[in-house]
Design an enzyme around this catalytic site. Structure first.
Site, PDB file in Angstrom:
ATOM      1  N   SER A  27       0.871  -1.189   0.000  1.00 45.85           N
ATOM      2  CA  SER A  27       0.000   0.000   0.000  1.00 45.85           C
ATOM      3  C   SER A  27       0.899   1.228   0.000  1.00 45.85           C
ATOM      4  CB  SER A  27      -0.924  -0.012   1.218  1.00 45.85           C
ATOM      5  OG  SER A  27      -0.193   0.000   2.421  1.00 45.85           O
ATOM      6  N   HIS A  53      -3.288  -6.321   2.394  1.00 42.82           N
ATOM      7  CA  HIS A  53      -2.353  -7.296   2.967  1.00 42.82           C
ATOM      8  C   HIS A  53      -3.003  -8.655   3.222  1.00 42.82           C
ATOM      9  CE1 HIS A  53       0.357  -3.874   4.745  1.00 42.82           C
ATOM     10  NE2 HIS A  53       0.402  -3.948   3.435  1.00 42.82           N
ATOM     11  N   GLN A  68      -6.479  -1.787   7.055  1.00 40.75           N
ATOM     12  CA  GLN A  68      -5.369  -2.692   6.751  1.00 40.75           C
ATOM     13  C   GLN A  68      -4.808  -3.403   7.988  1.00 40.75           C
ATOM     14  OE1 GLN A  68      -2.218  -1.372   3.789  1.00 40.75           O
ATOM     15  NE2 GLN A  68      -1.077  -1.128   5.686  1.00 40.75           N
ATOM     16  N   GLU A  69      -4.773  -2.690   9.125  1.00 39.01           N
ATOM     17  CA  GLU A  69      -4.063  -3.248  10.282  1.00 39.01           C
ATOM     18  C   GLU A  69      -4.828  -3.014  11.582  1.00 39.01           C
ATOM     19  OE1 GLU A  69      -0.054  -1.677  10.225  1.00 39.01           O
ATOM     20  OE2 GLU A  69       0.042  -1.908   8.052  1.00 39.01           O
ATOM     21  N   GLU A  95       1.789  -9.537   7.109  1.00 37.06           N
ATOM     22  CA  GLU A  95       2.577  -9.079   8.259  1.00 37.06           C
ATOM     23  C   GLU A  95       2.435 -10.012   9.458  1.00 37.06           C
ATOM     24  OE1 GLU A  95       1.735  -4.901   8.787  1.00 37.06           O
ATOM     25  OE2 GLU A  95       2.844  -4.409   6.954  1.00 37.06           O
ATOM     26  N   ASP A 149      -4.156   0.902  11.573  1.00 36.88           N
ATOM     27  CA  ASP A 149      -3.673   1.594  10.378  1.00 36.88           C
ATOM     28  C   ASP A 149      -4.758   1.397   9.341  1.00 36.88           C
ATOM     29  OD1 ASP A 149      -2.532   2.687   8.172  1.00 36.88           O
ATOM     30  OD2 ASP A 149      -0.813   1.324   8.061  1.00 36.88           O
ATOM     31  N   GLU A 155      -3.411   5.437  12.277  1.00 34.69           N
ATOM     32  CA  GLU A 155      -2.529   5.802  11.156  1.00 34.69           C
ATOM     33  C   GLU A 155      -3.343   5.955   9.870  1.00 34.69           C
ATOM     34  OE1 GLU A 155       0.868   3.157  10.952  1.00 34.69           O
ATOM     35  OE2 GLU A 155       0.969   3.380   8.780  1.00 34.69           O
ATOM     36  N   ASP A 194       1.465   8.272   7.345  1.00 33.57           N
ATOM     37  CA  ASP A 194       2.370   7.341   6.661  1.00 33.57           C
ATOM     38  C   ASP A 194       2.390   7.725   5.178  1.00 33.57           C
ATOM     39  OD1 ASP A 194       3.665   5.216   5.437  1.00 33.57           O
ATOM     40  OD2 ASP A 194       2.144   3.728   5.933  1.00 33.57           O
ATOM     41  N   LYS A 240       9.868   5.158   7.273  1.00 36.26           N
ATOM     42  CA  LYS A 240      10.269   3.988   6.492  1.00 36.26           C
ATOM     43  C   LYS A 240      11.406   4.434   5.587  1.00 36.26           C
ATOM     44  CE  LYS A 240       5.574   2.004   6.059  1.00 36.26           C
ATOM     45  NZ  LYS A 240       4.308   2.153   5.275  1.00 36.26           N
ATOM     46  N   HIS A 243       8.513  -1.223   9.531  1.00 37.82           N
ATOM     47  CA  HIS A 243       8.832  -2.199   8.480  1.00 37.82           C
ATOM     48  C   HIS A 243       7.989  -1.904   7.235  1.00 37.82           C
ATOM     49  CE1 HIS A 243       5.182  -4.964   9.619  1.00 37.82           C
ATOM     50  NE2 HIS A 243       4.857  -3.695   9.613  1.00 37.82           N
ATOM     51  N   ARG A 244       8.105  -2.763   6.206  1.00 37.68           N
ATOM     52  CA  ARG A 244       7.178  -2.761   5.072  1.00 37.68           C
ATOM     53  C   ARG A 244       6.462  -4.109   5.038  1.00 37.68           C
ATOM     54  NH1 ARG A 244       7.521   1.893   1.816  1.00 37.68           N
ATOM     55  NH2 ARG A 244       5.350   1.258   1.498  1.00 37.68           N
ATOM     56  N   SER A 245       5.357  -4.161   4.311  1.00 37.00           N
ATOM     57  CA  SER A 245       4.622  -5.434   4.256  1.00 37.00           C
ATOM     58  C   SER A 245       5.436  -6.516   3.534  1.00 37.00           C
ATOM     59  CB  SER A 245       3.259  -5.241   3.609  1.00 37.00           C
ATOM     60  OG  SER A 245       3.389  -4.640   2.344  1.00 37.00           O
ATOM     61  N   LYS A 289       6.777  -0.350  14.574  1.00 40.23           N
ATOM     62  CA  LYS A 289       5.682  -1.129  13.991  1.00 40.23           C
ATOM     63  C   LYS A 289       6.310  -2.182  13.099  1.00 40.23           C
ATOM     64  CE  LYS A 289       2.799   0.183  10.639  1.00 40.23           C
ATOM     65  NZ  LYS A 289       1.608   0.530   9.826  1.00 40.23           N
TER      66      LYS A 289
END
Ligand code: PGA
Ligand code: ZN
Length: 430
Positions: free
Chosen positions: A46, A158, A166-167, A210, A247, A290, A317, A342, A370-372, A393
């Site tokens: 994303s 994800h 997403q999270e 993730e 997020d 987020e 983000d 990031k 991190h990244r996915s 995160k």
């Protein structure tokens, strides 16, 4: 004691690696007389439109994701320019890459090339000086272990389910140490597995990108209710032992034609979405939010921060893409009180550290992420301690590309001994 000659770069080499989704990525090895550093570029799904561009080959092989050109950029364009430079001169080296690239978004060399190289240089310098990476980057004051923001239910792009957000994040903020936070988190992660199996069947505990579960839920409240139940059944209290976070990554479910957001099968105008977030914050002890609005909607970020910012960390983000240019705008608009970090969004460590500094000076909390699509490189664990971010995160306690970061933090806490400080609730108290 290392002498100056121990820090001189003698070797820079790019080699193919695969990320956690099986996509090609760039690994860079930098050697000096005194040490070796290896950096591997992660990759998002994303992504913000404001990010540094990854160099990809296109064509048929690897589904167009090949990095042959990127590796050749390391080995033919960068290597001859970096060999002979002092690896401690991070800003100079990152500046050389920015100059060779010559574009506003690293599209010539590739953000994947500059990210991996920049990280490898920092690690080689740390190895040459014989101190731990977090110490090399952060100095003797680097002793704060970040509170983990753990994405344990995955949705959005994800996961293969219908959750818009997403999270869904659990935060073991009430622990006394990082190691205790990990124990509490793993206990809840397992109790969440039992809850999901009972309620949705065993296929509901397959994991997403993730490491969080990807249950066949339709509504965001179901996911938050599952987290609340899992925390309770593991013997913890929501609001004191654990906090929750989201997020939304809302650029992904924004409909620009309708100027509205598609959540739980309904369309929400921005004002209505803000109302939904406020209700969820009250109902579920949400302390972290987020990307609640899409990446160009600064105005509603400002509104939600004015309304909830005293109780909730509102984090940009996709809004900022780790770029001081966009962060400056956000600070002027009082758009957020948190900023995701990031390295590969901007492409060099120096620009990342400038961004962290700008955030901190404006009272905006940096959150290392991190990244996915990620790798075994634990770099961000050291970065989080080095800059004293207080928050990291990096996914669920599952999948080794996520655990590489948590395991490194466990090791750092151990090595600091009684000097170590766990951030705990501090990032959430204003
Ligand atoms: P990404 O997701 O790495 O796919 O961009 C992570 C995030 O949005 O925070
Ligand atoms: Zn995000």
């Amino acid at each position: 004691m290392a002498g100056d000659e121990d820090f001189i770069i003698s070797y820079v080499h790019g080699v193919l690696a695969l990320d956690s989704r099986g996509n090609p990525t760039v690994k860079v090895i930098v050697k000096t007389k005194g040490g070796v550093g290896v950096g591997i570029a992660p990759s998002g799904a994303s992504k913000s439109t404001k990010e540094a561009i990854e160099k990809r080959d296109g064509g048929r092989g690897w589904g167009g994701m090949g990095v042959g050109q990127a590796l050749s950029n390391v080995n033919t364009l960068l290597s001859p320019r970096l060999i002979g430079l002092d690896s401690r001169r991070q800003a100079l080296i990152d500046g050389v890459m920015i100059e060779i690239d010559g574009t506003p978004n690293k599209s010539r060399l590739g953000g994947n090339v500059t990210t991996a190289t920049s990280i490898a240089v920092a690690k080689a310098a740390a190895a040459s000086s014989g101190v731990e990476l977090y110490e090399y980057l952060g100095g003797p004051g680097a002793k704060v272990l970040p509170t983990p923001l753990m994405n344990v239910i995955n949705g959005g792009v994800h996961a293969g389910n219908d959750l818009a957000f997403q999270e869904f994040i659990m935060i073991p903020a009430g622990a006394a140490s990082f190691a205790e936070a990990m124990r509490m988190a793993v206990e809840v992660y397992k109790s969440l597995k039992s809850y999901l199996t009972d309620k949705y069947g065993k296929t509901s505990t397959n994991v997403g990108d993730e490491g969080g579960y990807a249950p066949p839920m339709k509504e965001v409240r179901e996911a938050l209710e599952a987290l609340r139940a899992a925390i309770k059944s593991a013997g913890y209290e929501l609001g004191s032992d654990f906090l929750l976070g989201l997020d939304a990554a809302s650029s992904e479910f924004y409909d620009p034609e309708k100027k509205a957001y598609r959540v739980d099968g309904k369309l929400y105008e921005p004002g209505e979405l803000l109302e939904l977030y406020s209700q969820l914050v009250d109902e579920f002890s949400i302390a972290y939010l987020e990307d609640p609005f899409h990446e160009d909607d600064l105005q509603h970020f400002t509104e939600i921060t004015a309304k909830l910012g005293s109780r909730v960390l509102i984090v940009g983000d996709d809004l900022y893409a780790t770029n001081v240019k966009y962060l400056k705008r956000g600070i002027e608009a009082k758009a957020t009180n948190g900023a995701l970090v990031k390295v590969n969004q901007v492409g060099t460590l120096t620009e990342t550290l400038d961004y962290v500094r700008m955030a901190r000076n404006a009272g905006v909390r940096p959150v290392i992420s991190h990244r996915s699509g990620d790798t075994e490189d634990p770099f961000i664990a050291d970065l989080a301690v080095a800059v004293g971010a207080g928050l990291i995160k990096t996914g669920a306690p599952a999948r080794s590309e996520r655990l590489a970061k948590y395991n490194r933090l466990l090791e750092i806490e151990d090595s600091l001994g009684p000097l170590a400080v766990y951030a705990g609730k501090e990032p959430f108290t204003r």
